[in-house]
Design a protein around this motif. Structure first.
Motif, mmCIF file in Angstrom:
data_model
loop_
_atom_site.group_PDB
_atom_site.id
_atom_site.type_symbol
_atom_site.label_atom_id
_atom_site.label_comp_id
_atom_site.label_asym_id
_atom_site.label_seq_id
_atom_site.Cartn_x
_atom_site.Cartn_y
_atom_site.Cartn_z
ATOM 1 N N THR A 280 -35.837 -33.188 -49.727
ATOM 2 C CA THR A 280 -34.456 -33.334 -49.795
ATOM 3 C C THR A 280 -33.996 -31.532 -50.214
ATOM 4 O OG1 THR A 280 -33.933 -35.263 -49.561
ATOM 5 C CG2 THR A 280 -32.016 -33.676 -49.673
ATOM 6 N N LEU A 281 -33.725 -30.711 -49.542
ATOM 7 C CA LEU A 281 -33.446 -29.173 -50.186
ATOM 8 C C LEU A 281 -32.066 -29.196 -50.318
ATOM 9 C CD1 LEU A 281 -35.798 -27.549 -47.721
ATOM 10 C CD2 LEU A 281 -36.320 -28.087 -50.039
ATOM 11 N N TYR A 282 -31.513 -28.497 -51.393
ATOM 12 C CA TYR A 282 -30.161 -28.121 -51.739
ATOM 13 C C TYR A 282 -30.188 -26.679 -51.954
ATOM 14 C CZ TYR A 282 -29.499 -33.200 -52.098
ATOM 15 O OH TYR A 282 -29.433 -34.693 -52.122
ATOM 16 N N ASN A 283 -28.704 -26.309 -51.614
ATOM 17 C CA ASN A 283 -28.409 -24.858 -51.982
ATOM 18 C C ASN A 283 -27.176 -25.139 -53.036
ATOM 19 O OD1 ASN A 283 -28.012 -22.123 -52.232
ATOM 20 N ND2 ASN A 283 -26.564 -22.053 -50.125
ATOM 21 N N PHE A 284 -27.474 -24.614 -54.189
ATOM 22 C CA PHE A 284 -26.330 -24.776 -55.142
ATOM 23 C C PHE A 284 -25.882 -23.434 -55.312
ATOM 24 C CE2 PHE A 284 -27.333 -28.600 -58.218
ATOM 25 C CZ PHE A 284 -27.254 -29.417 -57.355
ATOM 26 N N PHE A 285 -24.583 -23.194 -55.615
ATOM 27 C CA PHE A 285 -23.890 -21.997 -55.491
ATOM 28 C C PHE A 285 -22.945 -21.921 -56.660
ATOM 29 C CE2 PHE A 285 -20.366 -18.929 -54.615
ATOM 30 C CZ PHE A 285 -21.049 -17.802 -54.143
ATOM 31 N N ASN A 291 -20.370 -22.372 -63.186
ATOM 32 C CA ASN A 291 -21.884 -23.261 -63.177
ATOM 33 C C ASN A 291 -21.967 -23.429 -61.781
ATOM 34 O OD1 ASN A 291 -24.064 -24.691 -63.880
ATOM 35 N ND2 ASN A 291 -23.156 -25.793 -65.408
ATOM 36 N N VAL A 292 -21.786 -24.583 -61.157
ATOM 37 C CA VAL A 292 -22.049 -24.713 -59.855
ATOM 38 C C VAL A 292 -20.859 -25.079 -59.128
ATOM 39 C CG1 VAL A 292 -23.487 -25.901 -58.113
ATOM 40 C CG2 VAL A 292 -24.536 -25.411 -60.049
ATOM 41 N N CYS A 293 -20.372 -24.447 -58.328
ATOM 42 C CA CYS A 293 -18.866 -24.759 -57.617
ATOM 43 C C CYS A 293 -19.198 -25.146 -56.408
ATOM 44 C CB CYS A 293 -18.042 -23.710 -57.884
ATOM 45 S SG CYS A 293 -18.426 -22.183 -56.967
ATOM 46 N N PRO A 314 -17.195 -28.193 -52.186
ATOM 47 C CA PRO A 314 -16.960 -28.004 -53.576
ATOM 48 C C PRO A 314 -17.675 -29.351 -54.377
ATOM 49 C CG PRO A 314 -15.076 -28.678 -52.473
ATOM 50 C CD PRO A 314 -15.819 -28.441 -51.373
ATOM 51 N N THR A 315 -18.037 -28.839 -55.506
ATOM 52 C CA THR A 315 -18.805 -29.837 -56.516
ATOM 53 C C THR A 315 -17.908 -30.689 -57.324
ATOM 54 O OG1 THR A 315 -19.103 -28.263 -58.065
ATOM 55 C CG2 THR A 315 -21.105 -28.628 -56.398
ATOM 56 N N ALA A 316 -18.315 -31.662 -57.900
ATOM 57 C CA ALA A 316 -17.758 -32.388 -59.027
ATOM 58 C C ALA A 316 -16.287 -32.275 -59.006
ATOM 59 C CB ALA A 316 -18.245 -31.645 -60.381
ATOM 60 N N THR A 334 -13.433 -29.132 -62.994
ATOM 61 C CA THR A 334 -14.036 -29.731 -64.136
ATOM 62 C C THR A 334 -15.142 -28.853 -64.804
ATOM 63 O OG1 THR A 334 -15.519 -30.806 -62.460
ATOM 64 C CG2 THR A 334 -13.728 -31.978 -63.340
ATOM 65 N N THR A 335 -15.908 -27.885 -63.706
ATOM 66 C CA THR A 335 -17.093 -27.383 -64.388
ATOM 67 C C THR A 335 -16.998 -25.814 -64.770
ATOM 68 O OG1 THR A 335 -17.897 -26.666 -62.161
ATOM 69 C CG2 THR A 335 -18.628 -28.815 -62.646
ATOM 70 N N LEU A 336 -15.795 -25.489 -64.696
ATOM 71 C CA LEU A 336 -15.240 -24.141 -65.028
ATOM 72 C C LEU A 336 -15.495 -23.879 -66.313
ATOM 73 C CD1 LEU A 336 -14.155 -21.957 -63.135
ATOM 74 C CD2 LEU A 336 -12.129 -22.574 -64.120
ATOM 75 N N ALA A 337 -16.073 -22.846 -66.722
ATOM 76 C CA ALA A 337 -16.235 -22.248 -68.437
ATOM 77 C C ALA A 337 -14.867 -22.174 -68.869
ATOM 78 C CB ALA A 337 -17.015 -20.990 -68.087
ATOM 79 N N SER A 338 -14.665 -21.952 -70.100
ATOM 80 C CA SER A 338 -13.666 -21.941 -70.854
ATOM 81 C C SER A 338 -12.888 -20.774 -70.841
ATOM 82 C CB SER A 338 -13.704 -22.515 -72.161
ATOM 83 O OG SER A 338 -14.467 -23.656 -72.457
#
Lengths: 477, 79
Positions: A280-285, A291-293, A314-316, A334-338
């Protein structure tokens, strides 16, 4: 949170293999013992919760020990790219206001004024327990800055924890998995290896740098170790698909491959997909700030050599929004930097409405999938590294004898883009002297691939540089 | 052939203070040729010299110097 799943693994399966680096290996129990000893040494050297610790190590067992030791001491790690010239590294550690730097053996000669710890020479010890709040910073990843200096993206425990939980669930990681690891810790891709993989009790196999130059042997290595998953950059996967002898080296155990960091040219992806029918192949962006949105599980049926693939959904639990005027992708969740770390402080990067504007141009297709259309600003992506032309320009302008300069991106079939320099020189400075000065100050991926000396840079009537004309000149060169 | 390789390597792959002083036997890997550089070099060489460079021959020793590269490419099967 971030450390608990890893600590649970250390307790539940102390003898299980956590890390494998060439002939060396380390169990979960031994990794925790080393990380605790290092955390203890940090505390003995005055490192307090909330402090920053620079990591002067190549990726591998010692670097993982340093990362977890730093977090166990309640501090935040700042991984350095050791290929950077010393002035850039010195800028980063000063800007981060580090409390200590960790490495192996004796400190590098350029380090002055900061305590140095040798991670391989820490006496056994137990640190005082620290409790990280969700907003406590875990990592600061330095990247190229549009203001002309490197800037730090500050990731909290909560943001990294949200990403790793989401990713570990998506990939169904468990203790049986053997995951390859090839990303330096100063790239956000490494947070998958460190927290998702080790949080689920799987084994992490470090791919040596030498192996990345010998694609057929890399394929054999993946097969020999029965690797089950790998999160890496498209260029390395494209190299394996192109010259990795995959026809003779099937990889039946490879459950998944994830790629991110640059656009995967679709013909190369089709090539890879054909060699790996059951993977299974995934494109993360996502820019480091998110991080990964976005992610897209690759739909093989829809791969068309003339079309780039979607960045997906959208992720997470992140929320995405497209600015109506510019088409810019905005993210919150949730995954956004501070924020950005600079001069020893955190600076928010949210706009007035609480979103982070990424600078990426996107749209949505009829399936609800997001599509990436390039950058709005001047940022370039060179071999997976973010490069702000302004940072190169600031360095070039500081060389005595440079009257004016501009950096533009030129397209490159394999590196994505490369920076090219247009420069006005005084008679006192030769081009070769300028190149020498840049070699000392900029990392390789920021070195201009082309130099063009002009009498006068093209300017717009208002006196500003005419980047449009510069780019078209460069294409013709 | 060597000059074409030299030009491509030093204009596209490696940043060297004085490429004209780089010897034909000098070590390209030490000079900074990395895995992405090797891939681009192979793509360039296969197209430019109409050869197929076999997967299993991509080894450090074949790309270590301009001399080694030239010899490797000359012995490679025609595309």
């Amino acid at each position: 949170m971030l450390l608990e799943p890893f600590l649970r693994q250390c307790q539940q399966q102390p003898k299980a293999l956590a890390l494998i680096e060439a002939e060396l290996s380390l169990s979960y129990g031994d990794l925790l013992e080393r990380a605790n000893s290092f955390a203890h040494a940090l505390q003995n050297n005055g490192v307090m919760p909330g402090h920053r610790v620079a990591i002067h190590l190549e990726r591998g067992i010692d670097a993982v020990t340093a990362v977890f030791g730093t977090l166990l001491a309640g501090a935040c790690y700042v991984p350095l790219d050791l290929k950077n010239p010393h002035p850039r590294l010195a800028f980063i550690i000063n800007d981060a206001h580090i409390a200590a730097m960790v490495g192996r053996g004796s400190p590098p000669p350029w380090l002055t004024g900061y305590p140095w710890l040798d991670v391989t020479a820490c006496p056994s010890g137990q640190p005082k327990t620290t409790q990280a709040e969700p907003g406590t910073l875990a990592a600061i990843l330095y990247t190229s800055g549009s203001t002309g200096k490197p800037k730090g993206v500050a990731l909290s425990h909560a943001a990294l924890a949200a990403f790793k939980e989401w990713a570990a669930d998506l990939l169904e990681l468990d203790a049986e998995d053997r995951i390859a690891s090839s990303t330096p810790f100063f790239f956000d891709l490494s947070t998958f290896d460190l927290y998702a993989v080790l949080g689920r009790g799987a084994s992490l196999y470090f791919v040596s740098t030498a192996l990345t130059m010998v694609p057929a042997r890399l394929s054999s290595w993946l097969k020999e170790h029965a690797i089950t998953g790998w999160y890496t950059v498209p260029s390395l996967l494209a190299f394996i698909a192109y010259k990795g002898n995959l026809g003779q080296t099937p990889l039946p155990t490879m459950r998944f491959l994830i790629f991110a960091g640059e656009v995967f040219p679709t013909p190369a992806l089709i090539n890879l997909a054909e060699f790996l029918p059951s993977t299974t192949l995934y494109n993360f962006f996502g820019p480091t700030e998110t991080n990964v949105c976005c992610y897209w599980p690759v739909d093989r049926e829809r791969l068309n050599p003339n079309q780039s693939i979607p960045i997906g959904f959208p992720t997470a639990g992140n929320e995405l929004h497209i600015d109506g005027t510019t088409g810019e992708l905005w993210v919150r969740g949730t995954t956004l930097a501070s924020g950005y770390w600079g001069e020893g402080q955190l600076h928010s990067f949210l706009n007035e409405t609480g979103w982070h504007a990424t600078g990426d141009r996107v749209s949505v297709n009829e399936n609800g999938e997001y599509l990436f259309h390039g950058r709005l600003g001047r940022m370039l992506k060179c071999s997976g590294y973010r490069v702000e032309p302004a940072e190169i320009e600031a360095t070039v302008s500081a060389v005595s004898g440079v009257n004016a300069c501009a950096v533009v991106g030129v397209d490159d079939p394999t590196a994505g883009q490369r920076p090219a320099l247009v420069v006005e020189l005084a008679e006192t400075l030769s081009l070769s002297d300028l190149r020498q000065a840049l070699l000392r100050q900029l990392p390789t991926y920021m070195q201009p691939c082309r130099y063009w000396v002009v009498d006068a840079l093209p300017r717009l009537p208002n006196g500003k540089l005419d980047y449009q004309r510069l780019r078209s000149f460069m294409e013709l060169q | 052939m060597k000059e074409k390789l030299r030009h491509f390597i030093f204009s596209e792959l490696i940043f060297h203070e004085a490429p004209e002083t780089f010897g034909d036997a000098d070590d390209l890997l030490e000079a900074g040729l990395d895995s992405m550089g090797i891939m681009r070099l192979i793509m360039f060489a296969e197209k430019e010299f109409s050869v197929t460079l076999p997967d299993t021959e991509i080894e450090p020793n074949n790309v270590r110097s301009l001399n080694a590269l030239e010899q490797w490419i000359q012995l490679a099967p025609r595309a």
